[in-house]
Motif scaffolding. Structure first.
Motif, mmCIF file in Angstrom:
data_model
loop_
_atom_site.group_PDB
_atom_site.id
_atom_site.type_symbol
_atom_site.label_atom_id
_atom_site.label_comp_id
_atom_site.label_asym_id
_atom_site.label_seq_id
_atom_site.Cartn_x
_atom_site.Cartn_y
_atom_site.Cartn_z
ATOM 1 N N PRO A 189 -95.423 35.243 42.849
ATOM 2 C CA PRO A 189 -96.797 34.778 43.044
ATOM 3 C C PRO A 189 -96.808 33.430 43.754
ATOM 4 C CG PRO A 189 -96.435 35.500 40.777
ATOM 5 C CD PRO A 189 -95.098 35.433 41.424
ATOM 6 N N PRO A 190 -97.902 33.090 44.450
ATOM 7 C CA PRO A 190 -97.980 31.789 45.125
ATOM 8 C C PRO A 190 -97.780 30.636 44.150
ATOM 9 C CG PRO A 190 -99.775 33.223 45.826
ATOM 10 C CD PRO A 190 -99.106 33.906 44.673
ATOM 11 N N ARG A 191 -97.059 29.628 44.598
ATOM 12 C CA ARG A 191 -96.855 28.437 43.776
ATOM 13 C C ARG A 191 -98.105 27.567 43.816
ATOM 14 N NH1 ARG A 191 -91.437 26.999 42.940
ATOM 15 N NH2 ARG A 191 -91.815 24.792 43.355
ATOM 16 N N PRO A 192 -98.413 26.868 42.734
ATOM 17 C CA PRO A 192 -99.607 26.003 42.739
ATOM 18 C C PRO A 192 -99.464 24.881 43.748
ATOM 19 C CG PRO A 192 -98.273 25.623 40.775
ATOM 20 C CD PRO A 192 -97.704 26.833 41.444
ATOM 21 N N ASP A 193 -100.606 24.432 44.273
ATOM 22 C CA ASP A 193 -100.607 23.319 45.206
ATOM 23 C C ASP A 193 -100.114 22.053 44.513
ATOM 24 O OD1 ASP A 193 -101.652 24.862 47.275
ATOM 25 O OD2 ASP A 193 -103.730 24.390 46.737
ATOM 26 N N GLY A 194 -99.394 21.234 45.263
ATOM 27 C CA GLY A 194 -98.990 19.943 44.738
ATOM 28 C C GLY A 194 -100.191 19.061 44.464
ATOM 29 N N LEU A 195 -100.096 18.257 43.426
ATOM 30 C CA LEU A 195 -101.205 17.390 43.024
ATOM 31 C C LEU A 195 -100.979 15.948 43.461
ATOM 32 C CD1 LEU A 195 -102.067 18.567 39.396
ATOM 33 C CD2 LEU A 195 -103.444 18.858 41.461
ATOM 34 N N TYR A 196 -102.083 15.281 43.790
ATOM 35 C CA TYR A 196 -102.106 13.847 44.019
ATOM 36 C C TYR A 196 -102.771 13.219 42.799
ATOM 37 C CZ TYR A 196 -101.219 14.977 48.937
ATOM 38 O OH TYR A 196 -100.673 15.442 50.108
ATOM 39 N N ASP A 197 -102.110 12.237 42.198
ATOM 40 C CA ASP A 197 -102.678 11.517 41.056
ATOM 41 C C ASP A 197 -103.219 10.172 41.532
ATOM 42 O OD1 ASP A 197 -102.060 13.521 39.290
ATOM 43 O OD2 ASP A 197 -100.348 12.493 38.377
ATOM 44 N N LEU A 198 -104.470 9.893 41.189
ATOM 45 C CA LEU A 198 -105.100 8.615 41.516
ATOM 46 C C LEU A 198 -105.132 7.746 40.265
ATOM 47 C CD1 LEU A 198 -106.841 6.970 43.677
ATOM 48 C CD2 LEU A 198 -108.793 7.776 42.339
ATOM 49 N N LEU A 199 -104.535 6.557 40.361
ATOM 50 C CA LEU A 199 -104.558 5.596 39.266
ATOM 51 C C LEU A 199 -105.346 4.363 39.697
ATOM 52 C CD1 LEU A 199 -102.148 7.457 38.452
ATOM 53 C CD2 LEU A 199 -101.052 5.437 37.489
ATOM 54 N N VAL A 200 -106.222 3.906 38.821
ATOM 55 C CA VAL A 200 -106.954 2.662 39.036
ATOM 56 C C VAL A 200 -106.533 1.696 37.939
ATOM 57 C CG1 VAL A 200 -109.209 1.550 39.089
ATOM 58 C CG2 VAL A 200 -108.913 3.806 40.141
ATOM 59 N N ASP A 201 -105.917 0.590 38.365
ATOM 60 C CA ASP A 201 -105.383 -0.403 37.418
ATOM 61 C C ASP A 201 -104.539 0.270 36.344
ATOM 62 O OD1 ASP A 201 -106.491 -2.563 38.759
ATOM 63 O OD2 ASP A 201 -108.376 -2.447 37.643
ATOM 64 N N GLY A 202 -103.706 1.214 36.786
ATOM 65 C CA GLY A 202 -102.742 1.856 35.907
ATOM 66 C C GLY A 202 -103.248 3.043 35.130
ATOM 67 N N ARG A 203 -104.534 3.392 35.254
ATOM 68 C CA ARG A 203 -105.099 4.509 34.499
ATOM 69 C C ARG A 203 -105.380 5.690 35.422
ATOM 70 N NH1 ARG A 203 -106.908 3.429 29.377
ATOM 71 N NH2 ARG A 203 -106.897 1.228 28.737
ATOM 72 N N LEU A 204 -104.973 6.874 34.991
ATOM 73 C CA LEU A 204 -105.234 8.079 35.764
ATOM 74 C C LEU A 204 -106.731 8.357 35.754
ATOM 75 C CD1 LEU A 204 -104.059 10.575 37.276
ATOM 76 C CD2 LEU A 204 -104.000 11.733 35.047
ATOM 77 N N THR A 205 -107.327 8.364 36.967
ATOM 78 C CA THR A 205 -108.778 8.564 37.054
ATOM 79 C C THR A 205 -109.167 9.725 37.949
ATOM 80 O OG1 THR A 205 -108.972 6.979 38.878
ATOM 81 C CG2 THR A 205 -109.231 6.119 36.650
#
Length: 397
Positions: free
Chosen positions: A84-100
């Motif tokens: 099956p197709p592999r999931p798309d890679g994710l980009y994580d956005l952090l603001v002042d160290g917190r995942l937002t």
């Protein structure tokens, strides 16, 4: 601030990136690397070439008041024939160290791999865009962690306010080397690979040289570790040597000494932690090689099996228990003259009780929950007061 249709384009330079040891200008943009060009030139293995160009631990770090951030990238994604197709890679956005925020891009290049035929075919694709909105209208540090399991060429950065490189904040730099487990195989996102989790918990800056399938005591990797800036260094050694079946005990022992000697040429007094393999039941007492089992791939299940014969341990074949015993002996012997050298048994990160709770889905790689367990354990053990990277680690060696 400018309207969203009038965003500011900021040239992407190496100064905006953290976690990369080299950058390459391509026809599309900037390709971050985790091995320098001279080391890549000494490599002949396509697996390592793929692994080091994937962006595990690499992130853009910005100081800005922007409320909108757009990033154009050209990804290279891998697919497998019959799976099956592999999931798309994710980009994580952090603001002042917190995942937002999290997002992904469309398009990009696709490499289709036929594991039974041993072939790979590249299909080119277009640049894609990941967009984040609703960021707080205040001066802040914004980090965009690139997908840990995709090659990512950074093409353009647009924001609705000027950006500067985030200044150094004085945190210690932790340089880590390991296998696909450290690279982040089967983790949920780039900030949830176990080294990123441990770095966040410990408040340190991560440079991740987890190289899938490629923690093989290569001399150019040792020289890369020697030359890279670091306040703390760890090397996780073992599983790839078994599942690739590349050496026996006679070669392993001097190779480990040489690897550590090379690191010490550039970092003579830096806390250096040698980590043995986590529990992997199929290779505890059975040598490699390990090979994929394709019988369930159509249903999205890929497993691995050990092909070695336990009787071959007598002739020097490596198993995880053999490697753990030898690493502990090597570190114990060297630590008499090197008080900043430490050893951590990988089963303290993931052992038998953990395997009963979180079994390895493919018999080789941890899942997302297990990455969290390993990251938390590493932070507790290595960064604790008296641990290898703690306040009294060096004096207690």
């Amino acid at each position: 601030m400018p309207a969203e249709h009038d965003l500011i384009t900021t040239p992407v330079t190496a100064g905006l990136l953290r976690g990369a040891l080299d950058v390459e200008r391509t026809e599309h943009g900037l390709l971050p690397h985790r091995l320098p060009a001279w080391a890549r030139a000494q490599n002949t293995d396509p697996q390592l070439a793929m692994a080091e160009s994937q962006s595990s631990g690499i992130r853009l770090a910005l100081r800005t008041r922007a409320t909108v951030v757009e990033l154009d990238t050209l990804r290279t994604k891998r697919e497998y024939v019959g799976a099956p197709p592999r999931p798309d890679g994710l980009y994580d956005l952090l603001v002042d160290g917190r995942l937002t925020g999290q997002g992904s891009v469309t398009g990009g290049n696709t490499v289709t791999v036929d594991m039974t035929a041993g072939t790979a075919e590249l299909r080119p694709g277009p640049v894609g865009t990941v967009r984040f909105t609703g960021l707080p209208d205040s001066l802040k540090t914004v980090e965009i962690w690139l997908p840990h399991n995709e090659r990512t060429e950074v093409v353009a950065l647009r924001t609705d306010a000027p950006v500067d490189p985030a200044p150094a904040d004085g945190r210690r730099v932790w340089l880590h080397h390991g296998s696909s487990i450290s690279h982040g195989s089967d983790a949920a996102s780039p900030t949830s690979i176990w080294p990123a989790l441990a770095a966040s918990l410990a408040g340190v800056e991560l440079t991740n040289l987890g190289l899938a399938g490629s923690a093989l005591l290569d001399p150019f990797t040792a020289r890369t570790l020697r030359d890279a800036p670091a306040d703390l260094i760890s090397v996780k050694i073992g599983i790839n040597l078994v599942n690739a079946d590349v050496m026996r005990l006679r070669a392993f022992t001097p190779a480990v000494h040489g690897f550590l000697d090379t690191i010490r040429e550039g970092h003579p007094d830096t806390p250096l932690l040698v980590v043995s393999p986590i529990l992997c039941p199929m290779h505890e007492d059975t040598p490699g090689p390990s090979v994929p089992d394709f019988s369930g791939i159509a249903a999205g299940r890929l497993r691995f099996a050990a092909l070695g014969d336990p009787a071959e341990r007598a002739s020097g074949k490596l198993t995880l228990n053999v490697i753990r015993d030898e690493l502990a002996r090597i570190v114990r012997r060297r630590a008499a003259d090197d008080p900043n050298l430490h050893y951590l048994d990988g089963r303290d990160l993931y052992g038998e009780a953990d395997a009963a709770e979180f079994p390895l889905p493919d018999d080789l790689h941890p899942d997302a929950a297990t990455h969290r367990r390993i990251g938390e354990r590493f932070a507790e053990l290595a960064f604790a007061d008296g641990g290898a990277f703690g306040e009294r680690g060096a004096s207690d060696a």
